[in-house]
Design a protein around this motif. Sequence first.
Motif, PDB file in Angstrom:
ATOM      1  N   ALA A 122       0.832  -1.203   0.000  1.00 29.95           N
ATOM      2  CA  ALA A 122       0.000   0.000   0.000  1.00 29.95           C
ATOM      3  C   ALA A 122       0.862   1.246   0.000  1.00 29.95           C
ATOM      4  N   GLN A 123       1.992   1.196   0.724  1.00 25.73           N
ATOM      5  CA  GLN A 123       2.906   2.338   0.729  1.00 25.73           C
ATOM      6  C   GLN A 123       3.571   2.518  -0.629  1.00 25.73           C
ATOM      7  N   VAL A 124       3.862   1.384  -1.292  1.00 25.67           N
ATOM      8  CA  VAL A 124       4.488   1.448  -2.625  1.00 25.67           C
ATOM      9  C   VAL A 124       3.528   2.064  -3.635  1.00 25.67           C
ATOM     10  N   ASN A 159       5.468  -9.420   8.400  1.00 29.69           N
ATOM     11  CA  ASN A 159       4.621  -9.994   7.351  1.00 29.69           C
ATOM     12  C   ASN A 159       4.153  -8.943   6.342  1.00 29.69           C
ATOM     13  N   GLY A 160       5.073  -8.084   5.969  1.00 28.68           N
ATOM     14  CA  GLY A 160       4.784  -7.125   4.916  1.00 28.68           C
ATOM     15  C   GLY A 160       3.887  -5.987   5.319  1.00 28.68           C
ATOM     16  N   LYS A 161       3.869  -5.633   6.589  1.00 23.67           N
ATOM     17  CA  LYS A 161       3.017  -4.534   7.016  1.00 23.67           C
ATOM     18  C   LYS A 161       3.709  -3.738   8.112  1.00 23.67           C
ATOM     19  N   GLU A 162       3.238  -2.531   8.316  1.00 22.03           N
ATOM     20  CA  GLU A 162       3.746  -1.681   9.380  1.00 22.03           C
ATOM     21  C   GLU A 162       2.589  -1.299  10.291  1.00 22.03           C
ATOM     22  N   GLU A 197       0.760   9.362  -1.729  1.00 23.30           N
ATOM     23  CA  GLU A 197       1.555  10.180  -0.828  1.00 23.30           C
ATOM     24  C   GLU A 197       2.401   9.306   0.081  1.00 23.30           C
ATOM     25  N   PRO A 198       3.610   9.738   0.400  1.00 27.61           N
ATOM     26  CA  PRO A 198       4.413   8.992   1.366  1.00 27.61           C
ATOM     27  C   PRO A 198       3.891   9.204   2.779  1.00 27.61           C
TER      28      PRO A 198
END
Length: 321
Positions: free
Chosen positions: A109-111, A289-292, A115-116
């Motif tokens: 989702a960040q990629v 697992n690919g999340k923050e 917006e960053p």
Amino acid sequence: MASISPPALASAVNNEVGFAYTFAQIAIERRLQDALNVEAAGLVRLVGDAAGSGSDVIRVTNIGGIGFNLAMSALASETAAITPSPFDLGYSTVTIADYGLAFEESYKAQVLGREPAAMLDALVQTMPESFLRTLRDLVATTVAGFTTSVGSSGTALTMDNALDLLAAFRENPGSGQPVVMLHPKQVSDLVDSIRSETTLSLSVSEFGGLQGLQGGAQTIRNFAGLGFDISMSTSITDDTTDYFGGAYSAGGVGYAVGSTAGVRARGIDAIRIPEFGTIVTFPSSSSTNGKETAEARSFLGVAACSSDVFVQRKVISKVAP
């Protein structure tokens, strides 16, 4: 001029381009300061010392509202002893508890996001509203605990109840304009009862002004020309039979926070807002697992003042239509 050493790590870049924790802290703090109208809410900020106490019960050290205007007693003689009088403390203790709110965002989702630092932006936007919602819920629970009440169980709220409420404050000089907090259904019942009020029904403009919608506003100013404002909130509690709204003198309910300045959270991205007892962290153990993951915690408490010092009324009316 800032210099970024190779490799350009995200933590280093974020500190310089405006997404650092310091900017978020200021943004959250300013939004809270703008949104928390303590004067309108009639709340008083309670001051004590929770640090190092080992207890979540804060002893309020700024003692206020100890009673006033006590009459002197006539002495029996010139040498008669004067008996000391007791005094009532407005507040003595308040208990704080911890409340939390978390967000998760995947790396993908960040990629793909436009917006960053989207999650950090979301926290800045929603954290003040979440804090105020929690504070509002605690105030609603507190007013439901008032011992003296207006209205009756299983009965709709009426203008007679509103007049009884006004009388309670009018007959206690010095109590000031009441802070009134009701459920929207209680307000609807109150407005419906105006149909049977002869004085108001004779004026089409006044009747229409009271019956009409408030344009999305959560506060009705100078309700029915009686001189008090009504704040509507679905935070008002109920027992499935009755709603428990409330009214109190300004200062009759207080809140306290536990400072988060001394919290030893790991990572540079920890956001501390000690004035509001809040800290936002990005725990590495949860960011897998690919999340923050971002977590916001607030340490907050609300207490009612002594009813011997401030006027307090619970407003009861039925839930069912």
